[in-house]
Motif scaffolding. Structure first.
Motif, PDB file in Angstrom:
ATOM      1  N   UNK A  38      16.053  34.641  38.294  1.00 38.48           N
ATOM      2  CA  UNK A  38      16.014  33.299  39.512  1.00 38.48           C
ATOM      3  C   UNK A  38      16.937  32.585  38.842  1.00 38.48           C
ATOM      4  N   UNK A  39      17.764  32.170  39.974  1.00 38.51           N
ATOM      5  CA  UNK A  39      18.163  31.051  40.240  1.00 38.51           C
ATOM      6  C   UNK A  39      19.782  30.657  39.029  1.00 38.51           C
ATOM      7  N   UNK A  40      19.257  32.088  38.008  1.00 36.30           N
ATOM      8  CA  UNK A  40      21.205  32.200  37.694  1.00 36.30           C
ATOM      9  C   UNK A  40      22.371  32.796  38.382  1.00 36.30           C
ATOM     10  N   UNK A  41      23.456  31.920  37.847  1.00 42.49           N
ATOM     11  CA  UNK A  41      24.583  31.941  39.072  1.00 42.49           C
ATOM     12  C   UNK A  41      25.663  32.308  38.238  1.00 42.49           C
ATOM     13  N   UNK A  42      26.029  33.550  39.286  1.00 42.03           N
ATOM     14  CA  UNK A  42      28.317  33.629  38.290  1.00 42.03           C
ATOM     15  C   UNK A  42      28.538  34.069  39.617  1.00 42.03           C
ATOM     16  N   UNK A  43      29.995  33.036  39.162  1.00 43.43           N
ATOM     17  CA  UNK A  43      31.397  33.191  39.788  1.00 43.43           C
ATOM     18  C   UNK A  43      32.700  33.222  38.815  1.00 43.43           C
ATOM     19  N   UNK A  44      33.442  33.602  39.656  1.00 41.00           N
ATOM     20  CA  UNK A  44      34.849  34.442  38.808  1.00 41.00           C
ATOM     21  C   UNK A  44      35.992  33.396  39.579  1.00 41.00           C
ATOM     22  N   UNK A 170      32.209  26.650  41.453  1.00 39.70           N
ATOM     23  CA  UNK A 170      32.359  26.434  42.607  1.00 39.70           C
ATOM     24  C   UNK A 170      31.509  27.353  43.340  1.00 39.70           C
ATOM     25  N   UNK A 171      33.048  28.391  42.567  1.00 36.76           N
ATOM     26  CA  UNK A 171      32.271  30.261  43.396  1.00 36.76           C
ATOM     27  C   UNK A 171      31.087  31.099  42.664  1.00 36.76           C
ATOM     28  N   UNK A 172      30.146  30.066  42.069  1.00 35.83           N
ATOM     29  CA  UNK A 172      29.223  30.786  41.423  1.00 35.83           C
ATOM     30  C   UNK A 172      27.599  30.513  42.232  1.00 35.83           C
ATOM     31  N   UNK A 173      27.045  31.992  42.279  1.00 38.07           N
ATOM     32  CA  UNK A 173      26.526  32.474  43.720  1.00 38.07           C
ATOM     33  C   UNK A 173      25.347  32.733  42.697  1.00 38.07           C
ATOM     34  N   UNK A 174      24.139  33.819  43.286  1.00 38.23           N
ATOM     35  CA  UNK A 174      22.793  34.501  42.630  1.00 38.23           C
ATOM     36  C   UNK A 174      23.343  35.248  43.601  1.00 38.23           C
ATOM     37  N   UNK A 175      22.297  36.760  43.470  1.00 37.25           N
ATOM     38  CA  UNK A 175      22.731  38.375  44.034  1.00 37.25           C
ATOM     39  C   UNK A 175      23.736  39.194  43.370  1.00 37.25           C
ATOM     40  N   UNK A 176      23.901  40.246  43.997  1.00 35.38           N
ATOM     41  CA  UNK A 176      25.021  41.450  43.253  1.00 35.38           C
ATOM     42  C   UNK A 176      26.485  40.315  43.150  1.00 35.38           C
ATOM     43  N   UNK A 177      26.961  41.160  41.647  1.00 37.53           N
ATOM     44  CA  UNK A 177      27.894  40.204  41.137  1.00 37.53           C
ATOM     45  C   UNK A 177      28.919  41.286  40.718  1.00 37.53           C
ATOM     46  N   UNK A 178      30.638  41.519  41.363  1.00 37.38           N
ATOM     47  CA  UNK A 178      31.377  42.360  41.055  1.00 37.38           C
ATOM     48  C   UNK A 178      31.844  42.594  40.460  1.00 37.38           C
ATOM     49  N   UNK A 179      31.939  43.780  39.194  1.00 41.42           N
ATOM     50  CA  UNK A 179      32.158  44.693  37.871  1.00 41.42           C
ATOM     51  C   UNK A 179      33.677  44.790  37.940  1.00 41.42           C
ATOM     52  N   UNK A 180      34.106  44.778  36.325  1.00 35.18           N
ATOM     53  CA  UNK A 180      35.580  45.217  36.411  1.00 35.18           C
ATOM     54  C   UNK A 180      36.895  44.555  36.238  1.00 35.18           C
ATOM     55  N   UNK A 181      37.665  44.370  36.396  1.00 33.33           N
ATOM     56  CA  UNK A 181      38.857  43.067  36.724  1.00 33.33           C
ATOM     57  C   UNK A 181      39.005  42.194  36.868  1.00 33.33           C
ATOM     58  N   UNK A 182      38.042  41.808  37.384  1.00 38.46           N
ATOM     59  CA  UNK A 182      37.698  39.807  38.211  1.00 38.46           C
ATOM     60  C   UNK A 182      37.108  39.095  36.597  1.00 38.46           C
ATOM     61  N   UNK A 183      37.455  37.609  37.595  1.00 41.15           N
ATOM     62  CA  UNK A 183      37.518  36.418  36.456  1.00 41.15           C
ATOM     63  C   UNK A 183      37.802  36.585  35.234  1.00 41.15           C
ATOM     64  N   UNK A 184      37.185  36.497  33.914  1.00 41.10           N
ATOM     65  CA  UNK A 184      37.843  35.983  32.433  1.00 41.10           C
ATOM     66  C   UNK A 184      38.468  37.611  32.299  1.00 41.10           C
ATOM     67  N   UNK A 185      37.402  38.834  32.879  1.00 44.58           N
ATOM     68  CA  UNK A 185      37.847  39.896  32.807  1.00 44.58           C
ATOM     69  C   UNK A 185      39.404  40.740  32.788  1.00 44.58           C
ATOM     70  N   UNK A 186      40.054  39.797  33.471  1.00 50.25           N
ATOM     71  CA  UNK A 186      40.988  40.732  35.058  1.00 50.25           C
ATOM     72  C   UNK A 186      41.404  41.553  33.620  1.00 50.25           C
ATOM     73  N   UNK A 187      42.831  41.365  32.970  1.00 53.19           N
ATOM     74  CA  UNK A 187      43.030  41.910  31.773  1.00 53.19           C
ATOM     75  C   UNK A 187      42.799  42.271  30.733  1.00 53.19           C
TER      76      UNK A 187
END
Length: 387
Positions: A38-44, A170-187
Motif C-alpha cells: 500500500x502506498x508504494x509507487x513506481x515510475x519510469x 513524477x510518473x510514479x504510480x501505484x497499481x500494475x507496472x510495466x516490465x522489461x525494457x523500460x526506465x532504467x532497464x531499457x538497455x
C-alpha cells in the motif's frame, strides 16, 4: 478476448512468466508486483532514439530512469527501516553510508545506467527541493543505483539528465507496472537475453495478519549457459542465438550487474531489513547465476511499517520527557517465512524481466534477442516442470 489478470500480463499486454505456465513457490499478491505494498509507487522515464553506429554524445540511446517511492510522493521524508548489502561490489548505490549509519531511508530510490548516477542524484535533490522544501533545508542523500547498458546504449553520452529523473519521480504510480525494457532497464541484458525490469510479490501469513513482500530487479547479469527456470537448466539448450557473448567485447560473459530490492509492510528492524537483503542472493541463485566478479550485485530492503519513527533531522529545543521512538517488529525467530518470500519473489521478478521483453538492436547494430517463449516452454515440458 478476456484480458489476462495483472499477475500474467503487464499493463501494455506483454505476457509475464505465469502466462507461460511457469510455476513458482509461494503465493503472490493481487498484482504480483512490488506495488502490492500500500502506498508504494513506481515510475519510469524511457529514452530510446537513434540507430546505427555509435557516436559518443549523439547516440544511439537505449536507457532511462526508474523511480521507486516507498511511501509515494506524499510520504517522502517519512523514513522506512532499511538495510543494504553489497553482494559483489563492482557497482554503485549512493546513500548507503547513511543507511548503514541510521538504518533508514526517506527519499525516492532511483535506478539508471552506470554513468548517469550523478544526473539522477541531482534530479532527486531538485525534485525534493521543489516538492518538499522544508525537508531540503537540511541535507539530502538520495539512493541511486546503476547497472551497465553500454552494449546497447551510448553510455558515455550525457543522455540522462536531472530532468529525466524528475519525470520518472513524477510518473510514479501505484497499481500494475510495466516490465522489461523500460526506465532504467531499457538497455539491460540478462543471461545474454534481453533483460531489464521485473517485479513480483508474495503473501506472508503471520497469525491473524497478512503481509506483502514485494521484489523489484533491474536485471543485467548472468551468462547464457547458467540460466535456470523453474529448476530446469535451460541456458545451454538455448545457446544458439547469442550475439552478445559471441562478440569479442571488453566485458566478459556474465558481467553487467543487478540492482535488486525487497520491500514489505511487515514491521521490521533495520537489522532485519539487512537480513532480508541478504536473501536476495538466494533468489538470484535460483535463476542460475553464481555472481560474476564483474557484476555489481547490490541489494536493498526496506519496511514501510512504523510510520513516523527513525527520523533523523535537526533537533529543536530540549527533548521532552517522552521523546522516544518505538519500533514494533516481527520477532527474529519468526523471520523464516519472510526470508523465503524474499527469495521466491526475487526469482520470479528475474524471470518476469526476461519473459516480458522483446529483441532490441542498439549501438553499432548490437543485438540482444528476447527469451524465446515457445522453446522455453518446450524445454520445461520436456523436464516435466510444467504440464
Amino acid at each position: 478476448m478476456t484480458a489476462r489478470p495483472a499477475s500474467e500480463a503487464t499493463p501494455s499486454g506483454k505476457p509475464r512468466a505465469r502466462a507461460l505456465g511457469i510455476p513458482f513457490a509461494g503465493t503472490p499478491g493481487p498484482l504480483n508486483a512490488i506495488t502490492d505494498l500500500p502506498g508504494l509507487a513506481v515510475g519510469y522515464e524511457t529514452l530510446i532514439r537513434g540507430e546505427g553506429a555509435l557516436h559518443v554524445g549523439q547516440g544511439p540511446v537505449r536507457t532511462g530512469v526508474t523511480a521507486i517511492l516507498p511511501r509515494g510522493r506524499d510520504g517522502v521524508g517519512d523514513p522506512c527501516a532499511a538495510g543494504m548489502v553489497s553482494f559483489n561490489g563492482n557497482g554503485e548505490m549512493t546513500g548507503t553510508a547513511w543507511i548503514e549509519e541510521t538504518g533508514s531511508l526517506d527519499l525516492p530510490i532511483l535506478i539508471t545506467n552506470t554513468h548517469s548516477v550523478g544526473a539522477c542524484h541531482m534530479g532527486a535533490i531538485e525534485w525534493t527541493v521543489r516538492n518538499h522544501p522544508k525537508l531540503a533545508e537540511a541535507w539530502l542523500l538520495p539512493v541511486v543505483g546503476e547497472t551497465w547498458d553500454g552494449y546497447l546504449n551510448d553510455i558515455n553520452g550525457a543522455h540522462v539528465k536531472p530532468e529525466h529523473a524528475i519525470l520518472a519521480i513524477d510518473a510514479a504510480r501505484a497499481g500494475p507496472i510495466e516490465e522489461g525494457s523500460v526506465g532504467g532497464g531499457t538497455g539491460m541484458n540478462c543471461y545474454a537475453f534481453k533483460g531489464g525490469n521485473g517485479t513480483a510479490s508474495r503473501l506472508v501469513e503471520y497469525g491473524p495478519h497478512r503481509y506483502i513482500v514485494g521484489a523489484f530487479v533491474q536485471a543485467n547479469f548472468g551468462s547464457r549457459h547458467e540460466l535456470t527456470v523453474a529448476g530446469v537448466p535451460v541456458g545451454r539448450a538455448l545457446a544458439d542465438d547469442n550475439p552478445m557473448e559471441s562478440r569479442r567485447l571488453a566485458a566478459p560473459a556474465g558481467a553487467g550487474s543487478v540492482i535488486a530490492m525487497v520491500a514489505t509492510n511487515a514491521p521490521l528492524l533495520p537489522g532485519q531489513c539487512k537480513a532480508m537483503a541478504r536473501r536476495i542472493a538466494m533468489g538470484l541463485a535460483r535463476t542460475g547465476t553464481t555472481s560474476s566478479h564483474f557484476s555489481g550485485d547490490l541489494f536493498l530492503a526496506f519496511s514501510t511499517a512504523n510510520r513516523g519513527a527513525l527520523k533523523s533531522r535537526f533537533p529543536e529545543g530540549s527533548p521532552g520527557p517522552e521523546e522516544f521512538d518505538t519500533l514494533r517488529f516481527v520477532p527474529w525467530g519468526r523471520m523464516d517465512p519472510f526470508y523465503a518470500a524474499a527469495a521466491h519473489a526475487i526469482e520470479e521478478a528475474v524471470v518476469n524481466a526476461l519473459v516480458a521483453n522483446e529483441t532490441m538492436i542498439g549501438r553499432d547494430g548490437h543485438r540482444t534477442p528476447a527469451l524465446p517463449h515457445d522453446r522455453l516452454v518446450a524445454l520445461l515440458r520436456e523436464h516435466r516442470a510444467i504440464a
